[in-house]
Write a protein that holds these residues in place. Structure first.
Motif, PDB file in Angstrom:
ATOM      1  N   GLN A  61      37.038 -18.185  25.995  1.00  0.00           N
ATOM      2  CA  GLN A  61      37.354 -18.099  27.424  1.00  0.00           C
ATOM      3  C   GLN A  61      36.254 -17.316  28.146  1.00  0.00           C
ATOM      4  O   GLN A  61      35.717 -16.352  27.608  1.00  0.00           O
ATOM      5  N   VAL A  62      35.916 -17.773  29.316  1.00  0.00           N
ATOM      6  CA  VAL A  62      34.892 -17.132  30.132  1.00  0.00           C
ATOM      7  C   VAL A  62      35.546 -16.626  31.416  1.00  0.00           C
ATOM      8  O   VAL A  62      36.267 -17.371  32.077  1.00  0.00           O
ATOM      9  N   GLN A  63      35.311 -15.385  31.743  1.00  0.00           N
ATOM     10  CA  GLN A  63      35.816 -14.832  32.994  1.00  0.00           C
ATOM     11  C   GLN A  63      34.656 -14.588  33.948  1.00  0.00           C
ATOM     12  O   GLN A  63      33.618 -14.048  33.537  1.00  0.00           O
TER      13      GLN A  63
ATOM     14  N   GLY B 123      33.705 -12.315  28.518  1.00  0.00           N
ATOM     15  CA  GLY B 123      34.378 -13.231  27.605  1.00  0.00           C
ATOM     16  C   GLY B 123      33.407 -13.675  26.526  1.00  0.00           C
ATOM     17  O   GLY B 123      32.573 -12.915  26.070  1.00  0.00           O
ATOM     18  N   ARG B 124      33.484 -14.908  26.149  1.00  0.00           N
ATOM     19  CA  ARG B 124      32.639 -15.388  25.067  1.00  0.00           C
ATOM     20  C   ARG B 124      31.187 -15.452  25.487  1.00  0.00           C
ATOM     21  O   ARG B 124      30.861 -15.449  26.667  1.00  0.00           O
ATOM     22  N   THR B 125      30.321 -15.545  24.505  1.00  0.00           N
ATOM     23  CA  THR B 125      28.903 -15.656  24.801  1.00  0.00           C
ATOM     24  C   THR B 125      28.623 -16.908  25.623  1.00  0.00           C
ATOM     25  O   THR B 125      29.227 -17.949  25.405  1.00  0.00           O
ATOM     26  N   ILE B 126      27.728 -16.793  26.550  1.00  0.00           N
ATOM     27  CA  ILE B 126      27.458 -17.900  27.459  1.00  0.00           C
ATOM     28  C   ILE B 126      26.056 -18.438  27.291  1.00  0.00           C
ATOM     29  O   ILE B 126      25.528 -19.100  28.190  1.00  0.00           O
ATOM     30  N   SER B 127      25.462 -18.205  26.148  1.00  0.00           N
ATOM     31  CA  SER B 127      24.104 -18.678  25.953  1.00  0.00           C
ATOM     32  C   SER B 127      24.011 -20.192  26.010  1.00  0.00           C
ATOM     33  O   SER B 127      22.962 -20.743  26.291  1.00  0.00           O
ATOM     34  N   GLY B 128      25.098 -20.883  25.785  1.00  0.00           N
ATOM     35  CA  GLY B 128      25.087 -22.338  25.841  1.00  0.00           C
ATOM     36  C   GLY B 128      25.786 -22.900  27.060  1.00  0.00           C
ATOM     37  O   GLY B 128      26.351 -23.996  27.011  1.00  0.00           O
ATOM     38  N   TYR B 129      25.727 -22.172  28.143  1.00  0.00           N
ATOM     39  CA  TYR B 129      26.424 -22.582  29.363  1.00  0.00           C
ATOM     40  C   TYR B 129      25.455 -22.763  30.528  1.00  0.00           C
ATOM     41  O   TYR B 129      24.407 -22.129  30.600  1.00  0.00           O
TER      42      TYR B 129
ATOM     43  N   ASN C 129      20.048 -11.706  32.027  1.00  0.00           N
ATOM     44  CA  ASN C 129      20.708 -11.831  30.737  1.00  0.00           C
ATOM     45  C   ASN C 129      21.278 -10.496  30.265  1.00  0.00           C
ATOM     46  O   ASN C 129      22.365 -10.442  29.703  1.00  0.00           O
ATOM     47  N   ALA C 130      20.546  -9.425  30.511  1.00  0.00           N
ATOM     48  CA  ALA C 130      20.993  -8.117  30.035  1.00  0.00           C
ATOM     49  C   ALA C 130      22.276  -7.670  30.726  1.00  0.00           C
ATOM     50  O   ALA C 130      23.113  -6.994  30.135  1.00  0.00           O
ATOM     51  N   LYS C 131      22.433  -8.062  31.984  1.00  0.00           N
ATOM     52  CA  LYS C 131      23.612  -7.652  32.753  1.00  0.00           C
ATOM     53  C   LYS C 131      24.694  -8.722  32.760  1.00  0.00           C
ATOM     54  O   LYS C 131      25.748  -8.513  33.370  1.00  0.00           O
ATOM     55  N   ASN C 132      24.444  -9.844  32.103  1.00  0.00           N
ATOM     56  CA  ASN C 132      25.412 -10.942  32.099  1.00  0.00           C
ATOM     57  C   ASN C 132      25.856 -11.286  33.519  1.00  0.00           C
ATOM     58  O   ASN C 132      27.054 -11.391  33.834  1.00  0.00           O
ATOM     59  N   THR C 133      24.877 -11.462  34.374  1.00  0.00           N
ATOM     60  CA  THR C 133      25.164 -11.683  35.795  1.00  0.00           C
ATOM     61  C   THR C 133      24.283 -12.793  36.332  1.00  0.00           C
ATOM     62  O   THR C 133      23.103 -12.877  35.985  1.00  0.00           O
ATOM     63  N   VAL C 134      24.875 -13.621  37.170  1.00  0.00           N
ATOM     64  CA  VAL C 134      24.141 -14.647  37.891  1.00  0.00           C
ATOM     65  C   VAL C 134      24.166 -14.281  39.360  1.00  0.00           C
ATOM     66  O   VAL C 134      25.178 -13.789  39.870  1.00  0.00           O
TER      67      VAL C 134
ATOM     68  N   CYS D 102      31.325 -18.999  41.820  1.00  0.00           N
ATOM     69  CA  CYS D 102      30.483 -19.321  40.681  1.00  0.00           C
ATOM     70  C   CYS D 102      31.341 -20.031  39.648  1.00  0.00           C
ATOM     71  O   CYS D 102      32.574 -19.879  39.620  1.00  0.00           O
ATOM     72  N   ALA D 103      30.691 -20.817  38.826  1.00  0.00           N
ATOM     73  CA  ALA D 103      31.384 -21.654  37.868  1.00  0.00           C
ATOM     74  C   ALA D 103      30.532 -21.800  36.617  1.00  0.00           C
ATOM     75  O   ALA D 103      29.308 -21.627  36.666  1.00  0.00           O
ATOM     76  N   ALA D 104      31.193 -22.142  35.512  1.00  0.00           N
ATOM     77  CA  ALA D 104      30.480 -22.290  34.245  1.00  0.00           C
ATOM     78  C   ALA D 104      30.947 -23.541  33.522  1.00  0.00           C
ATOM     79  O   ALA D 104      32.118 -23.933  33.620  1.00  0.00           O
ATOM     80  N   ARG D 105      30.028 -24.133  32.796  1.00  0.00           N
ATOM     81  CA  ARG D 105      30.355 -25.261  31.955  1.00  0.00           C
ATOM     82  C   ARG D 105      29.386 -25.248  30.785  1.00  0.00           C
ATOM     83  O   ARG D 105      28.267 -24.729  30.892  1.00  0.00           O
ATOM     84  N   ARG D 106      29.811 -25.809  29.675  1.00  0.00           N
ATOM     85  CA  ARG D 106      28.920 -25.903  28.528  1.00  0.00           C
ATOM     86  C   ARG D 106      27.731 -26.799  28.885  1.00  0.00           C
ATOM     87  O   ARG D 106      27.887 -27.830  29.525  1.00  0.00           O
ATOM     88  N   THR D 107      26.570 -26.380  28.450  1.00  0.00           N
ATOM     89  CA  THR D 107      25.352 -27.135  28.729  1.00  0.00           C
ATOM     90  C   THR D 107      25.389 -28.497  28.068  1.00  0.00           C
ATOM     91  O   THR D 107      25.754 -28.624  26.908  1.00  0.00           O
TER      92      THR D 107
END
Length: 125
Positions: free
Chosen positions: A1-3, A26-32, A74-79, A96-101
């Motif tokens: 889950q991503v918050q 939440g989970r790692t977002i490196s693939g988002y 990346n260090a702050k996990n912020t867009v 803001c929104a996220a989806r798997r790449t």
């Protein structure tokens, strides 16, 4: 889950600039892919920009190219979404929104899986 939690909106005068932030947990977002959208009253949710957490060039809607800049820390996990030369027509709730790449960049809101609560931007003339 991503918050996702947006911040940085407010009431500004036309011509001002704002930087919106989207904190991610939440989970790692490196693939988002991380996108920014906005929705004005009575209108559909509008795609603005997207950036891949893993790298690469951002992609923008034609309507905002040159005024909006999306970036990530990346260090702050912020867009972030930097908005310059604000206009009254920029008044909206910004999400803001996220989806798997995937191979294809997605601009439709329905293709995004995770959303923040939004931050209101109001631009006075």
């Amino acid at each position: 889950q991503v918050q996702l939690v947006e911040s940085g909106g407010g009431l500004v005068q036309a011509g001002a600039s704002l930087r919106l932030s989207c904190g991610i947990s939440g989970r790692t977002i490196s693939g988002y892919d991380m996108g920014w959208f906005r929705q004005a009253p009575g209108k559909e949710r509008e795609f603005l920009a997207v950036i891949r957490w893993s790298g690469g060039n951002p992609y923008y809607a034609d309507s905002v190219k040159g005024r909006f800049t999306i970036s990530r820390d990346n260090a702050k996990n912020t867009v972030y979404l930097q908005i310059n030369s604000l206009k009254p027509e920029d008044t909206a709730v910004y999400y803001c929104a996220a989806r798997r790449t995937t191979i294809t960049i997605m601009t439709r809101a329905t293709r995004y899986d995770y959303w923040g609560q939004g931050t209101q931007v109001t631009v006075s003339s």
